[in-house]
Motif scaffolding. Structure first.
Motif, PDB file in Angstrom:
ATOM      1  N   GLY A  50       0.801  -1.223   0.000  1.00 19.07           N
ATOM      2  CA  GLY A  50       0.000   0.000   0.000  1.00 19.07           C
ATOM      3  C   GLY A  50       0.829   1.265   0.000  1.00 19.07           C
ATOM      4  O   GLY A  50       0.281   2.366  -0.015  1.00 19.07           O
ATOM      5  N   THR A 141      -2.983  -9.447  -4.874  1.00 18.91           N
ATOM      6  CA  THR A 141      -3.874  -8.449  -4.271  1.00 18.91           C
ATOM      7  C   THR A 141      -5.334  -8.880  -4.385  1.00 18.91           C
ATOM      8  O   THR A 141      -6.126  -8.677  -3.457  1.00 18.91           O
ATOM      9  CB  THR A 141      -3.666  -7.076  -4.926  1.00 18.91           C
ATOM     10  N   SER A 167       5.685  -6.473   3.609  1.00 21.03           N
ATOM     11  CA  SER A 167       4.455  -6.010   2.966  1.00 21.03           C
ATOM     12  C   SER A 167       3.231  -6.719   3.529  1.00 21.03           C
ATOM     13  O   SER A 167       2.189  -6.098   3.787  1.00 21.03           O
ATOM     14  CB  SER A 167       4.536  -6.224   1.456  1.00 21.03           C
ATOM     15  N   ARG A 171      -0.068  -5.496   5.811  1.00 18.35           N
ATOM     16  CA  ARG A 171      -1.458  -5.761   5.451  1.00 18.35           C
ATOM     17  C   ARG A 171      -2.214  -6.459   6.578  1.00 18.35           C
ATOM     18  O   ARG A 171      -3.384  -6.805   6.431  1.00 18.35           O
ATOM     19  CB  ARG A 171      -1.524  -6.637   4.196  1.00 18.35           C
TER      20      ARG A 171
END
Length: 550
Positions: A50, A141, A167, A171
């Motif tokens: 993001g 994603t 990452s 999330r």
């Protein structure tokens, strides 16, 4: 001239655009088997996290933009399925048709593909992904948004594996890393990687090292490790490395070498006339050793693409090879490296020496200065720089970039103290860590200082060496003590030297190595046999926390 380029992204697109700048009348055709010919593959993990908010930011150039600006005939979703080197013809398969495409010059830039080791149940798994392209990132994603996974397993703790672990944590997933090598970040040496291990654990990442995954059960929801342990995984990322995408080249009769990499000469020409190759698929010379290597990095691929365009255009360019300079961010730390590590030097049968120094990202008295640990590997006589690694919150990139430049320029450790850098308190130090590394290495080469490495300490103590810790008592109380060490603070050492026996060799340690070096010089001038524990307590306690007494 008609030039066909197979593969886009870094190498292929650099070649195409440079060719156009040099040859306005050439016909330049770019074939890309995927839907995107120019994208930022190094940015893919940050889009998943993001940090890069817009997917469109990953797409560097579209075929329409490339046609408008460079008059390039870019053909996405067009796969080269065969090459006839004698006819100078490529067989192309697109979504609409299959056709033959002639060329005068052919450039191969097929890149590398993710390695997916064979394992029971992997074909039936529905939650296993690799990350190499925009479609890959779309798949990940979309899976996260649709299935809301809670637990993730990352198999492989190299650069992409660590970036993806961070990452996925961002999330909100619980992340476990499985690495076959003895430690995370295998391109780094063990003691340097220990700082990354500590950082991962600080952020809740669970680690399994020295183990591989052997099977997948329940359509991938269970990962079976070599020791029989089973991990629950809602999402699994395979990141165990890449291999050259050289199948097309082989079918064209092009010679390959190390791990299937495409062999090229100093002008990037393959064994087939008028066929050139660049990027992650080619074998390069590791410039430090002169040996064959596969170095899959964006910067060398861009350079190679430009240079092959120059060669085809008649300019005098030469493929000099690469030294492999890279960096990865892992939460609040950066790990950067260039050249060779200790394992590679041992495999190459090189004689080398090592120093570790700690410095600050900028002047220590200015706010927010952070520590940089810098490791330098060099020849113990002539000072040739073999490689370096750096770990820190800020400034590791700058120092490794400097040393990479020094290696490329043929400088030695004797030259590092002579390098001049911009200095003001917010930006650097009057004695930059690179300068300090040069001073420390020079002391070793000239015999002013002798050191032992962290992995030698325990054996030396068994042989009868006395370990002298010159930190202050408060440091010992707050940070711990080295087992078997005698403590005499540096500032009291002159008055208390009679407490140290002269019939035993001495190993001196402090927190980072500076005070122990001063102690080493003091003791040596009073006829003691002394060596400095390189990296000192800070390094030793990070790699051997269980051997520190609290």
């Amino acid at each position: 001239m008609k030039i066909v380029i197979i593969g886009g992204v870094a190498g292929g697109m650099s070649a195409a655009t440079r060719l156009r700048r040099l040859n306005e009348k050439a016909e330049i055709i770019v074939l890309e088997k995927g839907p995107y010919v120019s994208f930022a593959n190094c940015g893919l993990p940050y889009y998943i996290a993001g940090e890069i908010e817009e997917r469109s930011d990953l797409l560097v150039q579209t075929p329409e933009q490339l046609q408008a600006r460079f008059a390039l005939d870019v053909r996405p979703n067009s796969e080269a399925i065969s090459i006839d080197a004698e006819k100078k013809e490529v067989r192309v398969k697109s979504s609409e048709e299959e056709y033959a495409l002639s060329y005068d010059k052919l450039i191969l830039s097929p890149g590398a593909k993710p390695v997916v080791p064979p394992a029971d149940g992997i074909e039936e798994a529905k939650n296993i992904f690799t990350l190499r392209s925009v479609p890959d990132v779309d798949g990940i994603t979309e899976f996260i948004e649709q299935h809301q996974p809670k637990k993730a397993v990352v198999i492989g703790a190299g650069f992409i594996g660590l970036e993806m672990a961070e990452s996925l944590v961002s999330r909100g997933l619980e992340v476990t890393i499985v690495e076959k090598a003895p430690h995370v970040l295998p391109p780094f040496d063990e003691e340097m990687a220990a700082y990354i291990t500590k950082e991962l654990k600080t952020h809740g990442v669970q680690l399994y090292t020295g183990l591989g995954a052997t099977a997948f059960e329940d359509e991938g929801k269970t990962v079976v490790l070599e020791n029989g342990e089973r991990l629950v995984s809602d999402l699994t990322l395979m990141s165990v490395g890449v291999s050259p995408e050289s199948a097309l080249a082989k079918t064209a009769g092009i010679e390959t070498g190390l791990r299937g990499g495409i062999l090229v000469d100093e002008q990037y020409e393959t064994s087939q006339k008028d066929i050139y190759a660049v990027g992650d698929a080619i074998i390069v010379k590791q410039q430090v050793t002169g040996e064959d290597a596969l170095i899959a990095l964006a910067s060398p691929a861009n350079r190679q693409g430009r240079q092959v365009a120059d060669v085809i255009s008649g300019l005098p360019r030469r493929n000099k090879g690469s030294i492999g300079t890279a960096i990865v961010r892992v939460f609040d730390l950066a790990a950067a490296s260039t050249g060779l590590n200790e394992r590679q030097l041992k495999q190459a049968d090189k004689t080398y020496d090592v120093i570790h120094i700690q410095g600050k990202s900028h002047a220590g008295y200015y706010p927010n200065a952070s520590t940089i640990l810098l490791k330098l590997l060099f020849h113990p006589v002539n000072g040739k720089i073999y490689g370096a690694q750096a770990i820190g919150k800020d400034g590791a990139d700058k120092r490794i970039d400097i040393i990479a430049t020094a290696i490329k320029a043929g400088l030695t450790v004797q030259d590092l103290p002579e390098l001049e850098f911009t200095y003001a308190p917010p930006f650097g130090s009057a004695k930059d860590p690179v300068n300090m590394a040069g001073y420390a290495a020079l002391n070793v080469i000239e015999g002013i200082s002798e050191s032992i490495q962290w992995y030698e300490l325990e054996e030396k103590q068994k042989e009868g060496h006395l370990l002298l810790d010159v930190r202050n008592e408060s440091e010992l109380e707050n940070n711990g003590r080295l087992k078997g060490a005698v403590n005499i603070p540096l500032d009291s050492l002159r008055e208390r030297m009679t407490e140290i026996p002269k019939d035993r060799p001495i190993i001196v340690s402090c927190h980072s190595g500076l005070r122990s070096y001063i102690a080493e010089r003091l003791l040596k001038q009073d006829d003691y046999t002394v060596k400095n524990l390189d990296g000192a307590f800070a390094l030793y306690s990070t790699i051997n926390a269980e051997k520190v007494e609290k």
